[in-house]
Design a protein around this motif. Structure first.
Motif: not given
Length: 269
Positions: A145-147, A165-170
């Motif tokens: 789930g780390l994409d 994007e911030w989803s990448g930081f997450y």
């Protein structure tokens, strides 16, 4: 405690509530482990080569979705997940990693009082890469789930690229946390006298960026050093609008991760 052979047969709808309570009791006495760390959780009922690690709300949503699944789904499988829903709502601390990351908008990561510098676009570094192809690594990380966007081989390391994007930081922070939990983080890598088997991983920061050799050169060529607060201010200047905070971006990521519910996998320990 383990299920007897008779537990492997289907149960009727009338027995479902009793079965949910039974599973709930086993979770309460920790026969089935759910809490992986202070901020990460996993589903004990979705076996596989590896088990996907979730933030609290992600696992709760996974359990709810399976519990409400198709009528053709094994009733016992649904019952186990409904027991998990009951356990999570009644007995687990509901603080999860998303709330911690959301706080970074107000309190960016610091080292000795100085805002921490990350390589941007967000990148992860994998060491002790022996006999692991980039495509296999990317598939394994995706199943967690780390994409990741791409994985490249760089001078004996593998560099994992995440979305800007911030989803990448997450995803990058989750990536690093998983390796730290397994004692295969950056400090473990540099302290080990014998690396043994398995990958070591961490998020690329300024010391990696400024290091000598092929890895440092690659990071300098393909990224810049940024702080979290600096990036937020930059985006505000460019757009003239307040960007969505990290909590909202994490909610978007949750929606993507929920689609991976059937790809439960078990982290090696």
């Amino acid at each position: 405690m383990s299920y007897s052979s008779e537990d492997e047969t289907d149960i009727s709808d009338s027995e479902l509530e009793e079965y949910i309570d039974r599973c709930y009791g086993q979770l309460k006495d920790e026969t089935q482990k759910v809490k992986f760390s202070d901020v990460l959780f996993r589903c004990p009922y979705c076996p596989g080569k590896k088990k996907l690690v979730y933030a609290f709300k992600d696992l709760l949503q996974h359990a709810i979705d399976v519990g409400k699944g198709s009528q053709n789904r094994d009733i016992k499988h649904k019952g186990k997940h409904l027991g998990l829903v009951k356990y999570m709502k009644n007995d687990l601390n509901q603080e999860d990693i998303s709330s911690i990351l959301a706080g970074l908008t107000l309190e960016p990561p610091q080292v000795n009082g100085v805002n921490e510098l990350f390589v941007y676009p967000w990148m992860g570094i994998l060491a002790n890469v022996v006999g692991e192809s980039c495509s296999k690594i990317k598939n394994d990380l995706t199943n967690r789930g780390l994409d990741p966007v791409r994985v490249r081989s760089v001078g004996g390391y593998a560099v994992v690229e995440f979305k800007k994007e911030w989803s990448g930081f997450y995803g990058a922070i989750m990536f690093e946390k998983e390796f730290e939990i397994e004692h295969h983080g950056k400090k473990d890598y540099h302290a080990a006298s014998d690396l043994g088997d398995g990958l070591y991983g961490w998020v690329a920061r300024d010391d990696d960026y400024n290091s000598e050799g092929i890895l440092g050169e690659f990071l300098q060529k393909n990224g810049d050093l940024k702080t979290v607060s600096g990036l937020e201010a930059e985006e505000k200047r460019k757009t003239g609008l307040l960007i969505a905070d990290l909590g909202n971006t994490i909610e978007e990521l949750r929606m993507r991760l929920n689609k991976l519910e059937g790809k439960g996998c078990e982290l090696s320990q």
